[in-house]
Design a protein around this motif. Structure first.
Motif, PDB file in Angstrom:
ATOM      1  N   ARG A 209       0.787  -1.239   0.065  1.00  0.00           N
ATOM      2  CA  ARG A 209      -0.106  -0.080  -0.040  1.00  0.00           C
ATOM      3  C   ARG A 209       0.870   1.384  -0.017  1.00  0.00           C
ATOM      4  NH1 ARG A 209      -4.072   0.458   4.878  1.00  0.00           N
ATOM      5  NH2 ARG A 209      -2.384   0.670   5.876  1.00  0.00           N
ATOM      6  N   ASN A 245     -13.263  -3.439   2.890  1.00  0.00           N
ATOM      7  CA  ASN A 245     -13.315  -2.036   2.466  1.00  0.00           C
ATOM      8  C   ASN A 245     -11.959  -1.815   1.389  1.00  0.00           C
ATOM      9  OD1 ASN A 245     -15.681  -1.693   3.893  1.00  0.00           O
ATOM     10  ND2 ASN A 245     -14.502  -0.931   5.660  1.00  0.00           N
ATOM     11  N   GLU A 246     -10.989  -2.296   1.768  1.00  0.00           N
ATOM     12  CA  GLU A 246      -9.656  -2.042   1.040  1.00  0.00           C
ATOM     13  C   GLU A 246      -9.892  -2.787  -0.413  1.00  0.00           C
ATOM     14  OE1 GLU A 246      -9.460  -2.778   4.164  1.00  0.00           O
ATOM     15  OE2 GLU A 246      -8.430  -1.048   5.212  1.00  0.00           O
ATOM     16  N   GLU A 248     -12.345  -3.780  -1.866  1.00  0.00           N
ATOM     17  CA  GLU A 248     -13.384  -3.119  -2.721  1.00  0.00           C
ATOM     18  C   GLU A 248     -12.826  -1.934  -3.402  1.00  0.00           C
ATOM     19  OE1 GLU A 248     -16.127  -4.262  -4.288  1.00  0.00           O
ATOM     20  OE2 GLU A 248     -15.804  -6.111  -2.867  1.00  0.00           O
ATOM     21  N   GLU A 249     -12.087  -1.154  -2.537  1.00  0.00           N
ATOM     22  CA  GLU A 249     -11.471   0.346  -3.028  1.00  0.00           C
ATOM     23  C   GLU A 249     -10.552  -0.097  -4.129  1.00  0.00           C
ATOM     24  OE1 GLU A 249      -8.477   3.848  -1.689  1.00  0.00           O
ATOM     25  OE2 GLU A 249      -8.971   2.134  -0.537  1.00  0.00           O
ATOM     26  N   TYR A 250      -9.800  -1.039  -4.182  1.00  0.00           N
ATOM     27  CA  TYR A 250      -8.713  -1.642  -5.084  1.00  0.00           C
ATOM     28  C   TYR A 250      -9.390  -2.130  -6.299  1.00  0.00           C
ATOM     29  CZ  TYR A 250      -5.121  -0.301  -1.472  1.00  0.00           C
ATOM     30  OH  TYR A 250      -4.250   0.184  -0.625  1.00  0.00           O
ATOM     31  N   ARG A 251     -10.534  -2.746  -6.135  1.00  0.00           N
ATOM     32  CA  ARG A 251     -11.229  -3.437  -7.211  1.00  0.00           C
ATOM     33  C   ARG A 251     -11.864  -2.231  -8.216  1.00  0.00           C
ATOM     34  NH1 ARG A 251     -15.291  -8.294  -6.744  1.00  0.00           N
ATOM     35  NH2 ARG A 251     -15.312  -7.973  -8.797  1.00  0.00           N
ATOM     36  N   ARG A 252     -11.960  -1.188  -7.394  1.00  0.00           N
ATOM     37  CA  ARG A 252     -12.646  -0.286  -8.004  1.00  0.00           C
ATOM     38  C   ARG A 252     -11.623   0.900  -8.905  1.00  0.00           C
ATOM     39  NH1 ARG A 252     -12.728   5.139  -6.727  1.00  0.00           N
ATOM     40  NH2 ARG A 252     -11.923   4.869  -4.998  1.00  0.00           N
ATOM     41  N   LEU A 253     -10.382   0.893  -8.211  1.00  0.00           N
ATOM     42  CA  LEU A 253      -9.320   1.463  -8.843  1.00  0.00           C
ATOM     43  C   LEU A 253      -8.712   0.637  -9.902  1.00  0.00           C
ATOM     44  CD1 LEU A 253      -7.491   2.900  -5.601  1.00  0.00           C
ATOM     45  CD2 LEU A 253      -8.619   4.092  -7.379  1.00  0.00           C
TER      46      LEU A 253
END
Length: 496
Positions: A209, A245-246, A248-253
């Motif tokens: 990260r 949460n992390e 899902e954030e990286y899947r979005r990014l």
């Protein structure tokens, strides 16, 4: 008989006063020049020729034989160069031992003596011990970590990972301007790989990260995009740690990033390729000749035009011309010269005993030239102020010595004595002006990284170079025997 010789012939005391007045400035400068501007040997050309021929042991021998010519003021530079050539020669324990000395030298050089600072102000910064740039300090630990990883000693490699973490954290705490170099994407990425190789997924995720954030923050000047491998690593470790949460954030990014879960990779072996490509940038002098009178301006324009380039071959001529004129002040500033690699990437291919083949492409992990450029640009304002102050100080001392000599010589001989003393003192001031051009030149231009996961077993590993340097390197063909869960680190050097 001329007025000068007549005066000196009839007044030995006047001669003595003139000589003493002249030497009061010239002798200290001249003696220091012998130290600061000694003979220069382009050892790096010989090192590169040996590496290009695939003879890393010869490259290391060249550095070792040049130890005395480095001198005590360049002890850190010698240790860094030697540590790198020893690694390339496969002498990993020796490389780590030498780089350990380099680390100790970095700590020791935080303090300077007043005498050394005064000498640097009078002559140039080359009389000071070389302290290295912040990114070079980080690279010391990076190279050491790779030494241990290449030997399969991952617990020792983790010691270096923690040192990298500490060094970067200290930089982050001490650097007020966050646009300056204080984080390192590649160094953080490497620590993540090391943590994951030992099964420490939590620290691996934290390192990945921080690497991602560093790559993103430094993107504009580091000229290094976030590696695709790193995006997959973030998805995999976040999933393994059940960080919803992390994840899902990286899947979005990273919607287009392909990745495998930790369960699918359990029991697989990993091969990590580290490729040092190209040659590190070097520095050269950029001379600024500042005229103080109209005649001096005309002289500078006739001698140099509007060029600010390095003119080492004409320094003696410049010293005489400007010394005779007496109204030209020289300032030397460093300018970075990059040597970009012709190999933009590599393809790592692993062929198993059954004929199964796995191929992965390398990615840019670190742009050393961009780091060097950033470091120099950050320090250049301070270097410029110091160089201007030094030039003004040299000029004032030269003026004082010239006027003192003229007064000592008397009215009749003053013009001739002033000319001689001005030539000597101001000529030396011009000749002694030189930028500090030292840097860790055995580093590459770029560091590339490739990672491949395969079933345990025996593999024939090869590396194909892409771009204008296409072809196979001598070191790139190896037989690997991989155990379940093992991480194998391969290091290669490509001069193109």
């Amino acid at each position: 008989m001329s007025p000068l010789f007549s005066c000196l012939a009839h007044s030995p005391q006047a001669l003595w006063r003139v000589v003493c007045s002249s030497l009061r400035f010239a002798l200290p400068v001249g003696l220091l020049l012998l130290t600061a501007c000694g003979p220069s040997v382009n050892r790096y050309l010989l090192i590169e020729q040996s590496l290009a021929a695939g003879d890393a042991k010869q490259a290391d021998a060249i550095v070792q034989q040049a130890e005395k010519s480095y001198g005590e003021k360049n002890r850190l530079l010698y240790d860094m160069d030697r540590g790198m050539t020893l690694q390339l020669a496969g002498e990993y324990p020796q490389s780590s031992a030498v780089l350990e000395q380099a680390e100790e030298e970095v700590e020791r050089l935080y303090t300077r003596t007043v005498r050394s600072e005064a000498a640097a102000f009078l002559i140039n910064d080359n009389v000071l011990p070389y302290e290295g740039d912040a990114y070079e300090h980080v690279m010391i630990n990076v190279v050491k970590a790779l030494n241990y990883a290449a030997q399969g000693q991952f617990q020792d490699a983790l010691v270096e990972a923690r040192r990298i973490d500490h060094r970067l954290n200290v930089l982050t705490d001490t650097v007020k301007d966050k646009t300056r170099y204080h984080e390192d994407g590649f160094a953080r990425y490497l620590t993540g790989i090391l943590y994951e190789a030992t099964g420490d997924m939590n620290n691996a995720f934290i390192a990945y990260r921080m690497a991602y954030e560093a790559y993103e923050t430094n993107r504009t000047w580091a000229r290094t995009p976030v590696p695709t491998h790193l995006r997959a690593d973030l998805l995999r470790t976040a999933d393994a740690l059940h960080l919803a949460n992390e994840f899902e954030e990286y899947r979005r990014l990273f919607p287009d990033t392909a990745w495998q879960g930790s369960a699918a990779q359990r029991g697989l072996a990993q091969v990590v390729l580290i490729s040092y490509n190209g040659r590190a940038p070097y520095k050269e002098d950029r001379f600024l000749d500042l005229p103080i009178s109209l005649d001096a301006l005309q002289l500078v324009l006739l001698n140099r035009g509007f060029s600010q380039s390095s003119r080492h071959q004409n320094r003696g001529v410049d010293s005489v011309l400007y010394g005779l004129n007496g109204r030209v002040v020289r300032v030397a500033l460093p300018r970075l010269v990059t040597q970009k690699t012709q190999v933009p990437g590599e393809q790592l291919t692993l062929v198993g005993e059954t004929g199964r083949q796995v191929s992965v492409s390398s990615e840019l992990g670190q742009n050393i030239s961009a780091l060097a450029d950033k470091s120099l640009s950050e320090r250049l304002p301070g270097i410029t102020v110091k160089a201007l102050a030094r030039a003004a100080f040299k000029f004032a001392m030269s003026e004082g010595a010239t006027r003192g000599a003229q007064q000592a010589a008397g009215k009749d001989a003053a013009p001739w004595v002033g000319l001689v003393v001005s030539l000597l003192t101001k000529g030396l001031a011009v000749f002694s002006e030189e930028a500090d051009k030292r840097s860790w030149q055995t580093l590459p231009d770029e560091i590339h990284i490739a990672r491949a996961w395969v079933e345990p077993g025996q593999y024939a590993a090869s590396v194909q170079l892409l771009g204008r340097g296409a072809g196979s390197t001598k070191e790139s063909r190896r037989t690997l025997i991989l155990a379940p869960g093992q991480t194998m680190v391969m290091i290669q050097r490509v001069i193109q």
